[in-house]
Design an enzyme around this catalytic site. Sequence first.
Site, PDB file in Angstrom:
ATOM      1  N   ARG A   1       6.693  -1.944  -7.852  1.00  0.00           N
ATOM      2  CA  ARG A   1       5.265  -2.756  -7.799  1.00  0.00           C
ATOM      3  C   ARG A   1       5.232  -3.468  -8.776  1.00  0.00           C
ATOM      4  NH1 ARG A   1      -0.455   0.447  -6.658  1.00  0.00           N
ATOM      5  NH2 ARG A   1       0.537   0.872  -4.696  1.00  0.00           N
TER       6      ARG A   1
ATOM      7  N   HIS B   1       2.402  -4.651   1.367  1.00  0.00           N
ATOM      8  CA  HIS B   1       2.457  -3.176   0.901  1.00  0.00           C
ATOM      9  C   HIS B   1       3.209  -2.308   2.106  1.00  0.00           C
ATOM     10  CE1 HIS B   1       1.628   0.400  -0.954  1.00  0.00           C
ATOM     11  NE2 HIS B   1       0.252   0.449  -1.067  1.00  0.00           N
TER      12      HIS B   1
ATOM     13  N   GLN C   1       2.856   1.649   2.597  1.00  0.00           N
ATOM     14  CA  GLN C   1       1.315   2.054   3.104  1.00  0.00           C
ATOM     15  C   GLN C   1       1.226   1.785   4.740  1.00  0.00           C
ATOM     16  OE1 GLN C   1      -1.284   3.520   1.280  1.00  0.00           O
ATOM     17  NE2 GLN C   1      -1.962   3.720   3.232  1.00  0.00           N
TER      18      GLN C   1
ATOM     19  N   ASP D   1      -9.861  -2.419   3.668  1.00  0.00           N
ATOM     20  CA  ASP D   1      -9.362  -2.292   2.244  1.00  0.00           C
ATOM     21  C   ASP D   1     -10.246  -2.860   1.180  1.00  0.00           C
ATOM     22  OD1 ASP D   1      -7.652  -2.208   0.064  1.00  0.00           O
ATOM     23  OD2 ASP D   1      -6.136  -3.952   1.058  1.00  0.00           O
TER      24      ASP D   1
ATOM     25  N   CYS E   1      -6.440   2.546   2.708  1.00  0.00           N
ATOM     26  CA  CYS E   1      -5.232   3.021   2.168  1.00  0.00           C
ATOM     27  C   CYS E   1      -5.724   3.556   0.675  1.00  0.00           C
ATOM     28  CB  CYS E   1      -4.674   1.495   1.933  1.00  0.00           C
ATOM     29  SG  CYS E   1      -5.471   0.210   1.082  1.00  0.00           S
TER      30      CYS E   1
ATOM     31  N   ARG F   1       1.686   9.278   2.839  1.00  0.00           N
ATOM     32  CA  ARG F   1       2.585   8.275   2.113  1.00  0.00           C
ATOM     33  C   ARG F   1       3.804   9.522   1.800  1.00  0.00           C
ATOM     34  NH1 ARG F   1       0.342   4.285  -0.834  1.00  0.00           N
ATOM     35  NH2 ARG F   1       2.428   3.822  -1.372  1.00  0.00           N
TER      36      ARG F   1
END
Length: 303
Positions: free
Chosen positions: A103, A130, A133, A222, A262, A290
């Site tokens: 990340r 991402h 996700q 988001d 998310c 996840r």
Amino acid sequence: MKKDLLSCAELTVNDLNSIIELSQKLKKERGTPGAIKPLAGKSIGMIFAKSSTRTRVSFEVGIQELGGYPVVLDQGQTQMGRGETIPDTAHVLERYLQGIVIRTYKQSDVEGLAQNSRYPVINALTDEFHPCQALTDIFTMWEYSRGNLKGLKLAYLGDGASNMANSLMLATQLAGVDMTIAAPEEFAPVESILNRTGGAGRSRWTTDVVEALRDADFIYTDVWVSMGFEAEARRRMEILAPYQLNMANLRRAKPEAKVLHCLPAHRGEEITDDVMDSEASIVFDQAENRLHVQKAIMTLLMR
Ligand code: CP
Ligand code: NVA
């Protein structure tokens, strides 16, 4: 599947189906004596340059559940933080590790790591994408629609140019889900991704929230200020305010519509408390997924 997971653009429809199928199996078998250990004897690096709760914990637990050993690194505390190049880092790490989860800020850094490493690299979030996700979100919609993704309508409200919007467009195109992004001109979706034709799903953009929500089966939002964009916070809050997911907007979708996020949520900004805590909200099931989906991705790429 290709060696690395970098954005979702590298996946085929078959890859997506394999991920969904294996995620379901791993979810069902979790904790049972028959649970597979495809990462036995393997060490997987996890490099973080940005904050994380879900990604950090779900990957670390997932690697351990698959029989592997997670090596967690704060990017700023490695020599990368002091200027060691991405290719040099990749060549060193491939002597110790059998895979890397990263990340960081720049997508080009993740791509550079992947190009210079024999082993799989998984993007755990950059400014641009991402993918873990987005694949989790597809799996969650698949579960809630009992396996019928084709033709579902996903409305996305807010920052149309965020990492989530980008990866979700790519993933929904593959899944055959129609995604409509309601976003202002200033945060319009990236055109090359919006107009991509990777599968049966179509991506659309409108500035009109009501239009995006019409007949929506799922609604997604988001944060308005993603990690790394804090300097733009005030401007973003002002421009994105009309795109809040509140009760009035939830009621504009289908009565049985479900809410996705998310997380982390900034309650009172992009989503209100009453929507987050409503019957329609499936955000914690989504967060749990996840773990299952990333275990499937690692199994497919690293076994
Ligand atoms: N959704 C997500 O990636 O959460 P974290 O930032 O907590 O990892
Ligand atoms: N767009 C958000 C996602 C967090 C999981 C961010 O990048 O901060």
